[in-house]
Design an enzyme around this catalytic site. Structure first.
Site, PDB file in Angstrom:
ATOM      1  N   LYS A 223      62.981  13.764  28.237  1.00  0.00           N
ATOM      2  CA  LYS A 223      63.017  14.677  29.372  1.00  0.00           C
ATOM      3  C   LYS A 223      62.930  13.865  30.657  1.00  0.00           C
ATOM      4  CE  LYS A 223      60.469  18.396  31.655  1.00  0.00           C
ATOM      5  NZ  LYS A 223      59.452  19.447  31.596  1.00  0.00           N
ATOM      6  N   GLU A 272      51.438  24.863  41.095  1.00  0.00           N
ATOM      7  CA  GLU A 272      51.013  23.996  39.980  1.00  0.00           C
ATOM      8  C   GLU A 272      49.778  23.165  40.246  1.00  0.00           C
ATOM      9  OE1 GLU A 272      54.418  22.440  38.088  1.00  0.00           O
ATOM     10  OE2 GLU A 272      53.328  20.932  36.959  1.00  0.00           O
TER      11      GLU A 272
HETATM   12  C1  LIG Z   1      59.820  19.894  39.885  1.00  0.00           C
HETATM   13  C2  LIG Z   1      59.658  21.177  40.257  1.00  0.00           C
HETATM   14  O1  LIG Z   1      59.193  22.133  39.430  1.00  0.00           O
HETATM   15  C3  LIG Z   1      58.779  21.839  38.112  1.00  0.00           C
HETATM   16  C4  LIG Z   1      59.872  22.048  37.149  1.00  0.00           C
HETATM   17  C5  LIG Z   1      60.027  23.227  36.446  1.00  0.00           C
HETATM   18  C6  LIG Z   1      61.215  23.432  35.547  1.00  0.00           C
HETATM   19  O2  LIG Z   1      62.101  22.578  35.505  1.00  0.00           O
HETATM   20  O3  LIG Z   1      61.325  24.473  34.899  1.00  0.00           O
HETATM   21  C7  LIG Z   1      59.076  24.236  36.566  1.00  0.00           C
HETATM   22  C8  LIG Z   1      57.938  24.061  37.300  1.00  0.00           C
HETATM   23  C9  LIG Z   1      57.587  22.744  37.853  1.00  0.00           C
HETATM   24  O4  LIG Z   1      56.749  22.085  36.987  1.00  0.00           O
HETATM   25  C10 LIG Z   1      59.934  21.622  41.655  1.00  0.00           C
HETATM   26  O5  LIG Z   1      59.696  22.774  41.957  1.00  0.00           O
HETATM   27  O6  LIG Z   1      60.382  20.795  42.465  1.00  0.00           O
END
Ligand SMILES: C=C(O[C@@H]1C=C(C(=O)O)C=C[C@H]1O)C(=O)O
Ligand SMILES: [Mg+2]
Length: 469
Positions: A223, A272
């Site tokens: 990932k 988060e």
């Molecule tokens: C990296 C980001 O978000 C992250 C990525 C996510 C995803 O890909 O589903 C969801 C929440 C966050 O942990 C961002 O908002 O810039």
């Protein structure tokens, strides 16, 4: 007979100055008092001129703690390397060891408190964009309003030097009085008016996502989180107080934060949590896997159900749960994690969400948790080291504090860090917005582009930009 508050402060400061002379070193003095509840945003705005470039704001989603800092009595900056967490910790411990405190004690998030953050990647080449922040930046404010529960506290901090005299006390009282008497009520926030909105290198970004998917399919990379940038230009300098006001109104389930450095300001509404520590109780959040919100409740519920059962999003999420769970196991007596994710719904987006809680082993500090957790696979990828290197090589932007840990620590062993996403770097009349997404085997460039588009919306909406579908 009880001594007056002023006498107590004066005696405390005199003893801090004496200590500074004895130790031939700087000594921190801190006075904490209960005050009438004051609007934290008015406090922030009241410091706009006097403390320009030295303000911060923090509010957690539960509104348990709101902290506003003005001025800066001591800045802590560590070298940009793997030791940065321990270096900040060492300086912070050293200051605490000799600190003199008067007034209210034992209330979390009051008294001397260190606020700031770390960049996402200490090895990335810094560009001019983030030069006011550097790799990491923490400071102890001169004045701080903490709202804890419903009670407001004002902390006044001073750094005493061996050659300081009692004049310092008068100066401090005068500065505090001058500032407080300027009025904290309803300092107006100026509107921000948009001139231009530009996606930075979007075609290149999509190609990079496709390449990353290929790499995930053919190597041990599982990932990688790839971010992109949106650049906004406004007619006038952007007022971060106005942005905070909008974010507070529009994103009630997120952490609302700002951190000024020089003339720049890093501001956002992140959903988060990285780590919260309250005594030995620790809390983290696994947040990964995303879907837009529906037009109406029916569509919203259906999208939510789709997200809860979508294999690609569940995989993105599971990588985060496993990593945080292992990181907690290593330094906790006890760890509790629910079996499956639930939904977290914010104004523009919904996510898969798994809360994590634990009991920290004795002596484990919040900065040790930050070091062990950052970056989680929600911000970096898996395997961690390889993902960070590939982000550095492939992403084509400087993240700076975007996706880095940002938060506070008090002297009682409490603190909280969130990750700086759904955020923007404000520089005069320009704003750089950042949004990233977890790229896994089943990702497609177009879907990830749309997902990052939605993730710009919290900041776009707060700034008055044009929202993405
Ligand atoms: C990296 C980001 O978000 C992250 C990525 C996510 C995803 O890909 O589903 C969801 C929440 C966050 O942990 C961002 O908002 O810039
Ligand atoms: Mg995603």
């Amino acid at each position: 007979m009880a001594i007056s508050e002023e006498t107590e402060q004066f005696q405390g400061l005199a003893s801090a100055i004496q200590k500074a002379k004895d130790l031939n070193d700087q000594v921190l003095f801190s006075h904490i008092k209960k005050i009438q509840c004051t609007n934290p945003l008015s406090f922030y705005q009241a410091g706009r001129e006097r403390y320009a470039g030295e303000r911060f704001f923090w509010e957690d989603p539960a509104k348990e703690i709101t902290i506003t800092g003005l001025g800066n009595v001591k800045k802590l900056k560590a070298a940009a390397n793997a030791e940065r967490y321990r270096e900040v910790e060492k300086s912070w411990i050293k200051l605490q060891e000799t600190a003199v405190k008067t007034g209210v004690t034992d209330v979390e998030a009051t008294g001397p408190l260190l606020f700031g953050g770390f960049s996402f990647d200490y090895e990335s080449n810094s560009t001019i964009l983030w030069n006011h922040f550097g790799d990491n930046l923490f400071y102890i404010p001169a004045f701080m309003l903490s709202i804890v529960g419903k009670q407001a506290y004002l902390t006044t901090n001073l750094l005493c030097s061996p050659d300081d005299s009692e004049k310092l006390f008068r100066d401090m009282i005068n500065e505090r009085e001058a500032f407080l008497s300027e009025g904290l009520d309803g300092v107006p926030c100026g509107p921000n008016s948009l001139v231009k909105q530009r996606e930075v290198q979007s075609a290149e970004w999509k190609r990079t996502v496709t390449e990353a998917v290929e790499e995930i399919k053919t190597t041990d990379l599982d990932k990688i989180v790839l971010a992109r940038e949106l650049r906004l230009t406004f007619e006038h300098s952007i007022d971060s107080g106005k942005v905070l006001e909008q974010l507070i109104a529009e994103q009630p389930l997120s952490y609302i934060f700002s951190l000024e450095a020089g003339g720049d300001c890093f501001v956002g509404a992140t959903p988060e949590r990285l780590i919260k520590k309250q005594g030995d109780a620790v809390f983290s959040t696994c947040l990964a896997g995303s879907m837009g919100r529906g037009k109406d409740q029916r569509e919203d519920v259906s999208l939510g159900n789709e997200l809860l059962h979508d294999q690609k999003n569940l995989q993105e999420h599971q990588y985060v749960v496993s990593m945080i769970s292992n990181a907690f196991d290593a330094v906790c007596e006890k760890v509790v994690i629910p079996d499956g994710p639930e939904l977290m719904k914010n104004r523009h987006i919904q996510h898969l969400y798994t809360p994590v809680r634990g009991v920290a082993k004795e002596g484990v500090t919040i900065l040790q948790f930050v070091e062990n957790l950052h970056p989680t696979p929600a911000m970096g990828g898996l395997p961690k080291g390889k993902a960070v290197v590939r982000i550095r090589e492939m992403e084509g932007l400087e993240r700076g504090f975007y996706a880095g840990p940002l938060g506070w620590m008090d002297t009682y062993g409490n603190g909280e860090f969130a990750v700086g996403i759904r955020s923007a770097l404000i520089q005069d009349n320009e704003a750089s917005l950042f949004a990233g997404c977890g790229v896994v085997e089943d990702s497609t460039a177009s879907a990830e582009f749309r997902e990052t588009g939605i993730k710009f919306n919290p900041m776009l909406s707060a700034l008055g930009g044009n929202l993405n579908e």
